[in-house]
Design an enzyme around this catalytic site. Structure first.
Site, PDB file in Angstrom:
ATOM      1  N   LYS A 123       0.850  -1.193   0.000  1.00 34.15           N
ATOM      2  CA  LYS A 123       0.000   0.000   0.000  1.00 34.15           C
ATOM      3  C   LYS A 123       0.887   1.245   0.000  1.00 34.15           C
ATOM      4  CE  LYS A 123      -3.854   2.116   2.452  1.00 34.15           C
ATOM      5  NZ  LYS A 123      -4.916   1.926   3.421  1.00 34.15           N
ATOM      6  N   ASP A 228     -14.414   5.551  10.470  1.00 40.51           N
ATOM      7  CA  ASP A 228     -14.722   5.452   9.033  1.00 40.51           C
ATOM      8  C   ASP A 228     -15.144   4.008   8.724  1.00 40.51           C
ATOM      9  OD1 ASP A 228     -15.002   6.546   6.546  1.00 40.51           O
ATOM     10  OD2 ASP A 228     -12.879   6.505   6.025  1.00 40.51           O
TER      11      ASP A 228
HETATM   12  N1  LIG Z   1      -4.818  -6.220   2.515  1.00 36.81           N
HETATM   13  C1  LIG Z   1      -5.545  -6.088   1.409  1.00 36.81           C
HETATM   14  N2  LIG Z   1      -5.891  -7.182   0.724  1.00 36.81           N
HETATM   15  C2  LIG Z   1      -6.614  -7.093  -0.388  1.00 36.81           C
HETATM   16  N3  LIG Z   1      -7.031  -5.943  -0.929  1.00 36.81           N
HETATM   17  C3  LIG Z   1      -6.728  -4.817  -0.308  1.00 36.81           C
HETATM   18  C4  LIG Z   1      -5.962  -4.822   0.899  1.00 36.81           C
HETATM   19  N4  LIG Z   1      -5.799  -3.554   1.284  1.00 36.81           N
HETATM   20  C5  LIG Z   1      -6.428  -2.799   0.389  1.00 36.81           C
HETATM   21  N5  LIG Z   1      -6.987  -3.529  -0.566  1.00 36.81           N
HETATM   22  C6  LIG Z   1      -7.752  -3.028  -1.732  1.00 36.81           C
HETATM   23  O1  LIG Z   1      -7.353  -1.702  -2.016  1.00 36.81           O
HETATM   24  C7  LIG Z   1      -8.453  -0.803  -1.958  1.00 36.81           C
HETATM   25  C8  LIG Z   1      -8.045   0.490  -1.333  1.00 36.81           C
HETATM   26  O2  LIG Z   1      -7.523   0.245  -0.055  1.00 36.81           O
HETATM   27  P1  LIG Z   1      -7.753   1.225   1.171  1.00 36.81           P
HETATM   28  O3  LIG Z   1      -9.191   1.387   1.463  1.00 36.81           O
HETATM   29  O4  LIG Z   1      -6.909   0.719   2.279  1.00 36.81           O
HETATM   30  O5  LIG Z   1      -7.151   2.545   0.542  1.00 36.81           O
HETATM   31  P2  LIG Z   1      -7.429   4.039   0.949  1.00 36.81           P
HETATM   32  O6  LIG Z   1      -6.634   4.934   0.088  1.00 36.81           O
HETATM   33  O7  LIG Z   1      -7.213   4.159   2.406  1.00 36.81           O
HETATM   34  O8  LIG Z   1      -8.929   4.176   0.600  1.00 36.81           O
HETATM   35  P3  LIG Z   1      -9.971   5.261   1.052  1.00 36.81           P
HETATM   36  O9  LIG Z   1      -9.247   6.320   1.811  1.00 36.81           O
HETATM   37  O10 LIG Z   1     -10.543   5.737  -0.236  1.00 36.81           O
HETATM   38  O11 LIG Z   1     -10.949   4.494   1.896  1.00 36.81           O
HETATM   39  C9  LIG Z   1      -9.505  -1.545  -1.157  1.00 36.81           C
HETATM   40  O12 LIG Z   1     -10.785  -1.158  -1.538  1.00 36.81           O
HETATM   41  C10 LIG Z   1      -9.231  -2.991  -1.449  1.00 36.81           C
HETATM   42  O13 LIG Z   1      -9.909  -3.375  -2.636  1.00 36.81           O
END
Ligand SMILES: Nc1ncnc2c1ncn2[C@@H]1O[C@H](COP(=O)(O)OP(=O)(O)OP(=O)(O)O)[C@@H](O)[C@H]1O
Length: 515
Positions: A123, A228
């Site tokens: 990530k 959230d």
């Molecule tokens: N550990 C994981 N395993 C599988 N898929 C994941 C994982 N972490 C994240 N994802 C995928 O990546 C996408 C985005 O992740 P995440 O929600 O953590 O990002 P974000 O930038 O914090 O999103 P937001 O702030 O828009 O909620 C998720 O919707 C999911 O589909």
């Protein structure tokens, strides 16, 4: 959503990464990092750094910015990604990077593999993506920091997420396994499922509803509120198990607005289940009913940033030796330092006397500060030693060359008058005209033979070209030089002068206009 192109990493040399890291370090207290500073940090010659910067710019790992005060380089998102990935590869945490599986408001999520090709998730936090005001309002990433760069914020967000993942997993919360964190990248376990938002049907809707509500309660009993808790941050596996994947706004139950956040989380789930699965019930928790058993919030200081993390972060920045993030006062001082560095580049520009005085004062301040910095002293000492070494080496070379030239020149006159057959030196003067003619011929012959042998007379002290011819050639050379147009330096070196020229042109162009 595509693949991350990491092929380039194979072809970049060590020095490229050295300059890239230097740029990252420089960006801790500079908006853009001037070439001189890059060279000083990386300890690579300015010319070399310039060439490397060219390569890095070509691959979009850094970008040249023409600032108002000075030109410099800034690390790009891609460059930062490369640095993090390289470090993770070196730690043998990451062995491969695959497709992008998610894109959030503030992150890019990629699937990857470790060295044994086990699946994992990378990530990449990208906090600069959303407006700073929003982040400042909603989250406490900055704490007291006034100037927060996307590098700093993204790194902080990653550190925070990793700390939360680790702490929650230790208390048996359903979260992805925290594997590692480096810069703005969190490496975690892959969840084989889909977000609740994408789930169309469930075997047991009430069971999932109650599981989610009890999860909200579990968080609260640990002194935490997700903040959230919605269908985008929850992943559901085939056997309908829940995993919480994202918790950037986690707050303590001691927060003044704790009840509001708690109710909002509950309401999110209620609304989603009503809309998506037409499931409605009066059974939902309230914060008052929750019995607090643990103080995970205290451990994590969820409403802000943990002291441990802050300390670690400061340590990390201290390694860069810029003491940037210790306190507000320091920041102010270092801001001055930054502008001092930039003013070095500016000196060419015309300034008012007042400004110059101001700068002088600031320059002295910065000098004093730099003097007190032991790491900088150490670096300076090291650098000066290196310079001395280079000077000595080059000096010796020059002496060697001069020695060689002297011996060659000194030997020439003797050799010129030597004959091949070892006869006595030939004299041009003589009484007999015939004899003189013969002598001339022999001399010329000897000269020619000496030239062909090569080792005998490489240099000549006397000119064989007529003085008139020499004059003519010199005059021609002078004329040619005059006609030569001045070479104009291209690229970043002449950016300032080009900027001035274009300003002048613009002023000239608008001079006759009436507004
Ligand atoms: N550990 C994981 N395993 C599988 N898929 C994941 C994982 N972490 C994240 N994802 C995928 O990546 C996408 C985005 O992740 P995440 O929600 O953590 O990002 P974000 O930038 O914090 O999103 P937001 O702030 O828009 O909620 C998720 O919707 C999911 O589909």
């Amino acid at each position: 959503m595509g693949r991350m192109d990491v092929n380039l990493m194979r072809y970049l040399e060590g020095e490229h990464f050295r300059v890239l890291v230097s740029c990252e370090m420089g960006m801790k207290n500079h908006e853009v990092v001037p070439l001189a500073l890059l060279a000083a940090i990386s300890k690579i010659h300015r010319g070399g750094v310039s060439k490397i910067c060219g390569d890095l710019c070509k691959h979009s790992l850094i970008a040249l910015e023409r600032g108002i005060k000075c030109d410099g380089y800034r690390l790009t998102v891609r460059g930062y990604d490369f640095l993090a990935l390289r470090a993770l590869c070196a730690r043998e945490v990451v062995g491969s990077v695959g497709n992008q599986i998610g894109v959030g408001k503030e992150s890019d999520v990629y699937v990857g593999g470790d060295v044994d090709l086990n699946d994992l998730v990378l990530k990449f936090h990208r906090l600069g993506r959303t407006s700073f005001r929003r982040i400042k309002e909603k989250r406490d990433y900055h704490q007291k920091r006034k100037n927060a760069s996307w590098l700093y914020l993204s790194r902080l967000a990653a550190q925070k997420e990793f700390a939360f993942l680790s702490a929650l997993a230790a208390r048996n919360f359903p979260v992805p396994k925290a594997i590692d964190v480096c810069r703005h990248v969190v490496v975690m376990g892959l969840i084989d499922g889909i977000t609740l938002y994408h789930v169309d049907s469930l075997h047991d809707v009430p069971a999932l509803y109650h599981r989610l509500m009890s999860l909200i309660v579990k968080f609260a009993s640990h002194g935490l509120i997700h903040g959230d808790f919605n269908e985008f941050n929850l992943m559901i596996t085939k056997d309908e198990k829940v995993t919480v994947i994202d918790f950037p706004q986690m707050v303590s139950t001691d927060h003044p607005n704790a009840e509001y956040y708690f109710n909002r989380d509950v309401e999110c789930i209620k609304t989603f289940f009503r809309k998506k699965f037409s499931y409605e019930t009066d059974d939902f928790p309230s914060l008052e009913e929750v019995e607090r058993k643990y103080n995970l919030d205290v451990e994590l200081a969820a409403s802000g940033f943990t002291k441990v993390m802050q300390k670690d972060l400061n340590k990390a920045y201290d390694e860069g030796n810029f003491n940037e993030h210790e306190s507000d006062e320091d920041e102010e001082e270092e801001e001055e330092e930054t502008s001092d560095m930039e003013t070095i580049e500016e000196e060419e520009e015309d300034k008012d006397e007042e400004e110059m005085e101001d700068e002088k004062k600031r320059g002295e301040k910065s000098k004093k500060r730099l003097e007190t910095c032991s790491r900088f002293d150490a670096w300076l000492e090291d650098a000066s030693k290196q310079i001395e070494k280079i000077v000595i080496e080059e000096g010796e070379d020059v002496v060697e060359i001069l020695k060689h030239q002297n011996t060659t020149v000194a030997s020439v006159p003797e050799r010129e008058y030597e004959s091949d057959d070892g006869e006595a030196p030939l004299l041009v003067e003589g009484n007999d005209e015939e004899e003189n003619e013969k002598t001339e011929k022999r001399k010329k012959k000897n000269k020619r033979s000496n030239q062909t042998v090569g080792t005998r007379s490489v240099m000549s002290v006397g000119s064989t070209i007529a003085p008139e011819e020499v004059k003519r050639r010199v005059a021609m050379e002078l004329r040619r030089n005059k006609e030569k147009t001045k070479l104009r330096a291209k690229g970043k070196q002449s950016a300032v002068s080009r900027g001035r020229k274009s300003n002048k042109d613009t002023i000239g162009e608008y001079a006759g206009w009436d507004f």
